[in-house]
Design a protein around this motif. Structure first.
Motif, PDB file in Angstrom:
ATOM      1  N   LYS A  68     -28.097   6.057 -23.913  1.00 52.71           N
ATOM      2  CA  LYS A  68     -27.225   7.336 -23.921  1.00 52.71           C
ATOM      3  C   LYS A  68     -27.419   8.117 -24.968  1.00 52.71           C
ATOM      4  CE  LYS A  68     -26.513   6.066 -20.784  1.00 52.71           C
ATOM      5  NZ  LYS A  68     -26.125   5.660 -19.610  1.00 52.71           N
TER       6      LYS A  68
ATOM      7  N   ASP B 119     -20.202   7.650 -17.350  1.00 52.85           N
ATOM      8  CA  ASP B 119     -21.575   6.734 -17.304  1.00 52.85           C
ATOM      9  C   ASP B 119     -21.617   6.138 -18.715  1.00 52.85           C
ATOM     10  OD1 ASP B 119     -24.321   6.356 -16.769  1.00 52.85           O
ATOM     11  OD2 ASP B 119     -24.843   7.683 -18.194  1.00 52.85           O
TER      12      ASP B 119
ATOM     13  N   LYS C 116     -21.065  -2.217 -19.940  1.00 55.64           N
ATOM     14  CA  LYS C 116     -22.172  -3.339 -19.770  1.00 55.64           C
ATOM     15  C   LYS C 116     -22.653  -3.882 -21.092  1.00 55.64           C
ATOM     16  CE  LYS C 116     -25.759  -1.641 -17.255  1.00 55.64           C
ATOM     17  NZ  LYS C 116     -26.926  -0.835 -16.748  1.00 55.64           N
TER      18      LYS C 116
ATOM     19  N   ASP D  99     -23.138   0.558 -12.043  1.00 50.92           N
ATOM     20  CA  ASP D  99     -23.977   1.748 -12.339  1.00 50.92           C
ATOM     21  C   ASP D  99     -24.069   2.774 -11.301  1.00 50.92           C
ATOM     22  OD1 ASP D  99     -25.561   0.501 -14.502  1.00 50.92           O
ATOM     23  OD2 ASP D  99     -26.837  -0.661 -13.218  1.00 50.92           O
TER      24      ASP D  99
HETATM   25 MG    MG Z   1     -26.383   3.662 -16.168  1.00 48.82          MG
END
Ligand code: MG
Ligand code: CTP
Length: 171
Positions: A52, A98, A105, A120
């Motif tokens: 990210k 996202d 996660k 995902d």
């Molecule tokens: Mg992802």
């Protein structure tokens, strides 16, 4: 039936285009310094992880907004302002969803790049639905169909990339 089905398909495509493009843009134009600045959460794991990035976040939101603008040119919304706000909210929602997905996660010890099936594929679409809701949600069947088709679209596009030799694995 003859009229309703094409209209339904058009409405689904029109609704998913900004979040889909917003979600794809960072893969192409993302990278660089991470959004979390390398910081760790209380559990000692990365807050969001290296996937990210600041640039990817910016590019994704911009891409959603631009798609909204292009849609307005093709099939006008009530106003330009509405079209831009809609594109921005769908794009920012996709990118935000996202990011929340990555946060989750990391908390479950799943490394950046490792798979979290369904999360995902759906985090971005759920984020887009949440952020667009203050402006007005499309009919329920459009929302449900958008969520339902997304994992399949993902699977098909991955298979195409694999067959084209751009991806190591087919899933
Ligand atoms: Mg992802
Ligand atoms: N990306 C980015 N900025 C974002 C989102 C994505 O730069 N806000 C870019 C990164 O280069 C990333 C790629 O898009 O590697 C793919 O994103 P994603 O599939 O979400 O990465 P994952 O490897 O699955 O990472 P995570 O486990 O955090 O979801």
């Amino acid at each position: 039936m003859i009229k309703i089905v094409p209209l339904l398909i058009f409405n689904i495509i029109w609704f998913i285009l900004p979040p889909y493009i917003a979600n794809m843009a960072p893969v192409i134009w993302g990278g660089g310094p991470p959004l979390d600045g390398g910081r760790l959460f209380f559990d000692g794991k990365r807050l969001l992880g290296k996937a990210k990035t600041i640039r990817g976040t910016f590019v994704g939101i911009l891409a959603g907004t631009i798609v909204g603008l292009l849609q307005h040119i093709v099939y006008p919304f009530p106003s330009l302002g509405y079209a831009l706000l809609r594109g921005f909210l769908l794009g920012a929602g996709a990118i935000g969803g996202d990011i929340v997905g990555s946060f989750i996660k990391r908390r479950f010890n799943i490394e950046s790049g490792d798979a979290a099936p369904l999360l995902d594929q759906l985090d971005f679409m759920i984020g887009a639905i949440i952020l667009i809701s203050p402006l007005g949600l499309p009919p329920l069947e459009i929302i449900l169909m958008s969520i339902l088709i997304t994992p399949f679209v993902h699977l098909i596009s991955n298979a195409v990339w694999y067959l084209a030799g751009k991806k190591e694995v087919w899933w």
